[in-house]
Design an enzyme around this catalytic site. Structure first.
Site, PDB file in Angstrom:
ATOM      1  N   LYS A 129     -12.961  -1.635   9.956  1.00  0.00           N
ATOM      2  CA  LYS A 129     -12.941  -2.640   8.897  1.00  0.00           C
ATOM      3  C   LYS A 129     -12.047  -3.794   9.283  1.00  0.00           C
ATOM      4  CE  LYS A 129     -11.262  -3.199   4.263  1.00  0.00           C
ATOM      5  NZ  LYS A 129     -10.473  -2.670   3.187  1.00  0.00           N
ATOM      6  N   LYS A 131      -8.339  -0.172  10.509  1.00  0.00           N
ATOM      7  CA  LYS A 131      -8.323  -1.213   9.486  1.00  0.00           C
ATOM      8  C   LYS A 131      -7.363  -2.301   9.927  1.00  0.00           C
ATOM      9  CE  LYS A 131      -7.378  -2.180   4.658  1.00  0.00           C
ATOM     10  NZ  LYS A 131      -7.071  -1.648   3.328  1.00  0.00           N
ATOM     11  N   CYS A 177       0.813  -1.216   0.000  1.00  0.00           N
ATOM     12  CA  CYS A 177       0.000   0.000   0.000  1.00  0.00           C
ATOM     13  C   CYS A 177       0.850   1.271   0.000  1.00  0.00           C
ATOM     14  CB  CYS A 177      -0.941  -0.009   1.208  1.00  0.00           C
ATOM     15  SG  CYS A 177      -2.012  -1.457   1.233  1.00  0.00           S
ATOM     16  N   ARG A 228       0.656  -7.418   5.287  1.00  0.00           N
ATOM     17  CA  ARG A 228       0.400  -6.009   5.615  1.00  0.00           C
ATOM     18  C   ARG A 228       0.448  -5.732   7.128  1.00  0.00           C
ATOM     19  NH1 ARG A 228      -0.863  -4.945   0.551  1.00  0.00           N
ATOM     20  NH2 ARG A 228      -2.807  -5.559  -0.493  1.00  0.00           N
TER      21      ARG A 228
HETATM   22  C1  PBG Z   1      -6.812  -1.611  -0.216  1.00  0.00           C
HETATM   23  C2  PBG Z   1      -8.059  -2.188   0.293  1.00  0.00           C
HETATM   24  C3  PBG Z   1      -8.335  -3.516   0.689  1.00  0.00           C
HETATM   25  C4  PBG Z   1      -9.696  -3.551   0.960  1.00  0.00           C
HETATM   26  C5  PBG Z   1     -10.196  -2.284   0.773  1.00  0.00           C
HETATM   27  N1  PBG Z   1      -9.180  -1.451   0.391  1.00  0.00           N
HETATM   28  C6  PBG Z   1      -7.490  -4.706   0.710  1.00  0.00           C
HETATM   29  C7  PBG Z   1      -6.337  -4.807   1.601  1.00  0.00           C
HETATM   30  O1  PBG Z   1      -6.068  -3.961   2.444  1.00  0.00           O
HETATM   31  O2  PBG Z   1      -5.611  -5.789   1.416  1.00  0.00           O
HETATM   32  C8  PBG Z   1     -10.460  -4.794   1.372  1.00  0.00           C
HETATM   33  C9  PBG Z   1     -11.910  -4.789   1.028  1.00  0.00           C
HETATM   34  C10 PBG Z   1     -12.576  -6.118   1.075  1.00  0.00           C
HETATM   35  O3  PBG Z   1     -12.009  -7.159   1.470  1.00  0.00           O
HETATM   36  O4  PBG Z   1     -13.769  -6.149   0.701  1.00  0.00           O
HETATM   37  N2  PBG Z   1      -5.822  -1.339   0.696  1.00  0.00           N
END
Ligand code: PBG
Length: 336
Positions: free
Chosen positions: A257, A204, A139, A226
């Site tokens: 999230k 997140k 990211c 990550r």
């Molecule tokens: C990007 C991002 C992700 C999701 C939303 N934005 C994936 C991640 O962080 O690997 C996940 C959304 C989902 O699983 O529906 N960074």
């Protein structure tokens, strides 16, 4: 939202809580949580081209769409009364700095313009992140095998500004770099986009529930994981710190999230903060329900409604969900 229950002076047999559960009319009257289509945000994956529709195997009912088809989908979302759409992009090519993320003719920028032309009143949110655009799938900018926080900020800020210039109403940084909300707010303001709102993916978590998304967005990291930037699923107090910092830096709305395994975090955030809270009912949560429903093991409509109601009951004002269109149809068909 938090109400104190008055002391109960009389118990059974005077007090019978089943009285108010006897008929649907009574249950409806005393229902504490109600969902509306306007609570729901529908994620869209956009690819280059015209008339392109690529089904995502791990997410039945979800497809990658070219900007023209994304605009058609957006019209449908608007007709159903959804709260908005959230855009993710798959670039034509990837490179170490994720340059299509902040290109004026990037796929998301094109899709925003196409959607705003087709349905100007539909709320358009754009995901701000580099992982779909970088060849290593992380990211941020990678230096010596490490995701470099401060070098990434400038690229995220440029991404947000280019999305705002394309017409995004809200930008939603999901990268989890420290200081990105402040960097994005400053860059937006400098570029004259003082009215573009920020929905920060504040809490997140480094979650295995993102598995199907990484197929949809082709964004799996090529090495490592990550966990050096997304949160440890074991931590809730830390989530409140992340949220507090994002608010300080200028977030207009915050997000937790994933949603289902983190309802406690949503509830704690609701008690601690007054800003609108979004919860992301992520890809893995969607795919689990779809798979079980397809096998005939679950009643999909009832399970989806129960899940979305639970997320709202926990304290979320806004729910990002791949079930948004189906859920809106079910909501519009029922009477309460
Ligand atoms: C990007 C991002 C992700 C999701 C939303 N934005 C994936 C991640 O962080 O690997 C996940 C959304 C989902 O699983 O529906 N960074």
């Amino acid at each position: 939202m938090e109400t104190v229950t008055a002391p109960v002076t009389a118990g059974f047999p005077t007090r019978r809580l089943r009285r108010l559960r006897r008929t649907e009319a009574l249950r409806r009257l005393v229902r504490e949580t109600r969902l509306a289509p306007s609570d729901l945000i529908y994620p869209l994956f956009v690819v280059h081209g015209q008339g392109v529709r690529q089904e995502v195997a791990a997410m039945p009912g979800v497809a990658r769409l070219s900007p023209d088809l994304a605009a058609a989908e957006a019209e449908e979302a608007f007709a159903l009364g959804l709260g908005g759409v959230l855009l993710f992009g798959l670039p034509a090519s990837k490179d170490p700095l994720g340059s299509e993320a902040y290109a004026d003719d990037g796929v998301v920028q094109q899709a925003v313009r196409a959607i705003k032309r087709a349905v100007p009143d539909l709320l358009v949110i754009t995901d701000v992140c580099l992982c779909e655009y970088t060849d290593h799938g992380h990211c941020g900018v990678v230096r010596d095998g490490v995701v470099d926080n401060d070098q990434t900020l400038d690229l995220l800020a440029r991404t947000a500004v280019s999305q705002a210039a394309a017409g995004a109403d809200v930008v939603a940084p999901s990268d989890m770099m420290d200081g990105r909300v402040g960097a994005i707010r400053a860059a937006l303001d400098r570029a004259g986009f003082t009215e573009t709102a920020i929905l920060a993916y504040s809490a997140k978590y480094a979650s295995a529930f993102y598995g199907p998304f990484r197929e949809a967005a082709d964004s799996a990291p090529r090495f490592g994981d990550r966990r050096s930037y997304q949160m440890d699923p074991a931590n809730a107090r830390e989530a409140l710190q992340e949220i507090a910092l994002d608010i300080q830096e200028g977030a207009d709305m915050i997000m937790v999230k994933p949603a289902l395994a983190y309802l406690d975090v949503i509830a704690r955030a609701r008690q601690a903060f007054g800003l609108p809270i979004a919860a992301y009912n992520v890809s893995g949560e969607y795919s689990m329900v779809k798979a079980a429903a397809r096998a005939g093991w679950l009643d999909e409509q009832r399970v989806v409604m129960e899940i979305l109601t639970a997320i709202k009951r926990a304290g979320a004002d806004i729910i990002i969900t791949y079930h948004a269109k189906e859920a809106a149809r079910w909501l519009l068909a029922r009477k309460d």
